[in-house]
Design an enzyme around this catalytic site. Structure first.
Site, short mmCIF file in Angstrom:
data_model
loop_
_atom_site.label_atom_id
_atom_site.label_comp_id
_atom_site.label_asym_id
_atom_site.label_seq_id
_atom_site.Cartn_x
_atom_site.Cartn_y
_atom_site.Cartn_z
N VAL A 1 0.78 -1.17 0.02
CA VAL A 1 -0.01 -0.04 0.06
C VAL A 1 0.95 1.18 0.03
O VAL A 1 1.67 1.46 0.87
CB VAL A 1 -1.02 0.06 1.29
N TYR B 1 -7.68 4.29 -28.00
CA TYR B 1 -8.93 4.13 -27.13
C TYR B 1 -10.19 4.01 -27.97
O TYR B 1 -10.59 4.95 -28.50
CB TYR B 1 -8.80 5.49 -26.34
#
Lengths: 573, 573
Positions: free
Chosen positions: A268, A494
């Site tokens: 994390v 995209y």
């Protein structure tokens, strides 16, 4: 700054949701054959959740680390952390399926608390899903439960401070849970900016950008997020990793680049040192028209290889241009060139964002007789030119020189200037496409995006392969594409797909997505340019990496997280 | 192209070796107290080697993979692969100590042969040292023998082809053993260049650049070598790794960046896809003078942060400037600003280069009464200005605009233009410093370099700490420094040290190096900006990485190379 949560069943601020205008509904009916009745989301309280599988004693232990009020098990908290924001995620949530929700949400306040949480969860075999903006579109926020006592979402929302600004080095240190707009606001007080504006910008967090290897709409000018990361602090079950003593080093591999894109599977991120820039005094966005996607691609390639490179540069293919230009005002909140807002980019912490739903399905293009996805440059009605639209944006202390230099390149390669109106329209709608998606989903259309990247010489094959796969899987979808990130050696592609829902829309899209992803792998592209891997791309990612690459990831995972608690099922094949 | 080997006991082409002029000898005597008699290297045939520890049967097996003539066990072949080119390496070789030599040198001709060699060596527990240009200056070419049946140098010299050029994507594919000048010659036929010119350029190989995470003198313009790597093929004992489907990707961590800088400890790079650029039509190098190192640093920082950035930009501190300008012609082959040639950069395959010995020890600066390392900007005699010299170089299709823009920044921040002569002088001598080092070693002076990098705000502390450590360890050395690689957030510091040999010069330098490296770590810098880790920095690198970072490296190493045959003792702490 608002820490208001997003709409649980869709995107963004509920106050900004918009009804689809009747002409768009007509378009969906007439062009795509959308026949489904309007299907609103179930009420939040009706979302089905599994019982909390963690014992009261374990929940108390979690509270002992972060403080009791920072362990949430309410229905609403669990629903809000159930999934990300992919179209399948939204379809499931709208239908009231919250079965992937975590048992609890824990909100640590410091690196030490994160480290302690990881130790506790490793000991008790509790799966941990790091949660930033919650904007993953690749299934990055759903952990595999098998073998675990339960699942907690580790929400970094309380760790949202700007820690320091080193104006000499142009480096600022942040906590990971800070949302991007707030980071920009805090930096603006110093005359600085990150310049990172993915489509998920309004809700995404800095830690999520790093974990998801994000790339923003202005990446040509400000770089990708991985270019901005000077240093990272990472809490892992094995201990703390502190990376980044210099901008660059020859002291071994660059382990920052191993954490970037690790999607919470290795640890994390608890603080980030990021390169900042002076806030630009000038910003200009303008439009250019090219005769074809191939010509426009050649022009973008010239800018990337010879310069000067605008801060923002994007090229819509014929279909996206036609749809976007046909009736800019038809879709209200999405701001005209809806498709042009679709530079969606990752953001969920330990997960990826990217929320480009398209887009401006102007009714006139249907009126004008263009079949879905059939346009190859014909003019939409309403006087808008056909061909392919380029948006070029310039930001800096003074933009005239770069703008003139780029204009010379674009003109030499066949571009026709369209002035600043298309640029303003793009800027207005740049973060709005996900709102439109919600309206389209409600109206019974499925809209989703996928993206890849490759080297310039391989782009035509990649482009054709993905379109062919989507058409094969979906019948007659509307498939639009743009290039939004360029490099000297290649670019991203995209795709935005709109189709009528048939049968189970989640299943329907899963088949299309599988076909498109297989086509990407087969055509030599990468399975994601900026959305990430999550669960959705995990198997294709394994094919891309090959068995030795997979072994590397597993080796690192096994060493840093031997109990396998971090985002199980995400990223690591 | 010449595949002539380097001088076994020193640097480069023996025909280019030069005697030190008498004024330099006087300088060494009077300024540094060098009293040692001239000590030539022993004859090659007198170098002591250990007996070959590999059996005839094993050597035959190796020959079965690469062909008998490509397994060398001759005295000369072993001597030439014994060590790299650090000053301690040269001191040992000159004294006839070849005890670190491999038992044999094997020269594979293909990826498949490399893979087969690794499998054979893993099975037979033979340590493998990947060997490119052999230019490591950090002990990257000496394997730990403990537990192994023997050591082979895996010389990639036969794998030296340009494989393909994709002019559309501006990517060229190469085999790893190609030397940099030959790569440039082959690319020039296509009008292209890599633009990678570390000081080791004349002998270093492309695979070595990658393995060592090299950075060249023109990195401001062309980027570091890691910026150029689009794709890599790596043979590991576990299988083949194929990386790089797109310029950039969000599909997980960037594993290219895990191979770059891995120094042959994870695998052998068997091909590289590299970003290329159009060969520049114009090249101009010029000099600027700043009043102090601090002022010059501020100017370089402005160029890096605000632009425009020259292709080459470097700043010598007061001492280096004084020594370099004092008597440009005193040192013959080194071409004047000897110190300015010292951007030494890695190159040994699986090892690092960087060969900056300084440099132009002009006698006049001594005549002018400056003590060693004492100058803080006073003029050297001969009319040369004091202060600090900046070299700014511009390469491109047309350089006038960038040159004018940079000149405006440099002028605004106090720079005084010195015209093109200092630039020409730098260009002439840019690869020559290692030749001078050989002459200085022969004369009884130890000259060595070390380098680091940090963020801008930390550079003064780093600069002071390293100088203090070197003075503490060596008495009154001559310590010079330059900045040769700049980034938006920081820069490198490159130190050149000249001292009289006292006692065992290898021991003497080891103590100084240990002190300087500890100072770097303590002051927050990285242990190497471009020389690498090798054996020499391994322990300090562990301190820099921390225990979790070390675990990551070990995890990858254990998985890819479970028998630990690849460069044992190098890189991995």
């Amino acid at each position: 700054m608002t820490r208001e949560p997003m709409l649980w069943s869709g995107w963004g601020d509920p106050a900004r949701a918009r009804e689809l205008p009747e002409p768009v509904r007509a378009l969906l009916r007439d062009l795509l054959g959308v026949r489904s009745p309007e299907t609103p989301p179930v009420p939040l309280e009706d979302v089905r959740l599994a019982p909390v599988s963690l014992s009261a004693a374990l929940l108390e232990e979690l509270g002992g680390v972060v403080g009791g009020p920072h362990v949430l098990t309410s229905h609403e908290a669990r629903v809000r952390h159930a999934r990300g924001k992919s179209t399948p995620d939204l379809l499931l949530m709208r239908a009231g399926d919250g079965l992937d929700a975590p048992d609890a949400v824990v909100l640590p306040g410091s690196h030490e608390e994160v480290a302690e949480l990881l130790a506790l969860c490793a000991r008790e075999r509790i799966a941990v899903v790091p949660f930033g903006g919650g904007t993953s579109v690749v299934g990055g926020l759903v952990a595999s439960r098998a073998g675990f006592a339960g699942v907690v979402a580790l929400d970094l929302g309380r760790m949202d401070r700007l820690l320091s600004v080193d104006a000499e080095s142009m480096v600022a240190a942040f906590e990971p849970g800070l949302r991007a707009p707030e980071a920009e606001r805090l930096l603006a007080a110093h005359g600085l900016t990150l310049g990172h504006f993915p489509q998920s910008y309004e809700y995404a967090t800095l830690g999520g950008f790093a974990a998801a290897r994000s790339s923003g709409q202005a990446s040509a000018g400000y770089g990708r997020f991985d270019d901005m990361v000077a240093g990272l602090t990472v809490a892992t079950p094995t201990g703390t990793l502190e990376l980044g003593r210099a901008p660059k080093s020859a002291a071994g591999p660059d382990l920052r680049q191993l954490v970037l894109g690790s999607e919470g599977a290795f640890g994390v991120i608890t603080s980030l040192r990021l390169r900042v820039r002076r806030a630009p005094a000038e910003k200009v966005y303008e439009g250019w028209r090219f005769g074809s996607f191939a010509e426009g691609t050649a022009a973008l390639r010239a800018l990337a290889q010879e310069g000067p490179l605008p801060t923002v540069v994007r090229l819509s293919d014929e279909t996206e241009t036609m749809v976007g230009l046909a009736k800019p005002d038809a879709i209200g909140a999405s701001g005209g060139h809806g498709a042009d807002g679709g530079t969606g980019v990752g953001s969920g912490h330990g997960a990826h964002g990217g929320h480009a739903a398209d887009g401006g399905h102007g009714s006139r293009s249907a009126d004008g007789g263009h079949g879905a996805d059939g346009g190859t440059g014909g003019s939409g009605s309403g006087g808008a030119p056909g061909g392919c639209l380029v948006i070029a944006g310039y930001e800096g202390a003074s933009v005239a020189a770069v703008r003139a230099g780029a204009a010379a390149v674009l003109t030499r390669l066949g571009g026709e200037p369209l002035g600043e109106e298309p640029g303003r329209s793009w800027e207005h709608g740049r973060f709005s496409a996900p709102y439109l998606r919600d309206s389209l989903l409600a109206a019974g259309a499925t809209v989703e995006t996928l993206e890849t990247a490759g080297f310039w010489s391989g782009l035509p094959r990649l482009y054709d392969a993905v379109r062919l796969a989507l058409h094969g899987a979906l019948g007659s979808p509307l498939v639009m594409c743009h290039i939004s990130h360029v490099y000297e050696t290649g670019a991203s592609l995209y795709f935005t797909v709109v189709t009528a829902q048939r049968g189970d829309p989640v299943e329907q899209w899963a088949r299309a997505k599988e076909a498109a992803t297989a086509a990407v792998v087969e055509a030599g592209g990468t399975v994601s340019h900026h959305h990430g891997v999550g669960r959705d791309h995990r198997e294709a990612y394994a094919a891309e990496l090959g068995p030795v690459g997979v072994q590397i990831l597993r080796a690192v995972k096994d060493r840093l997280d031997p109990a396998g608690i971090l985002n199980p099922g995400v990223l690591i094949p």
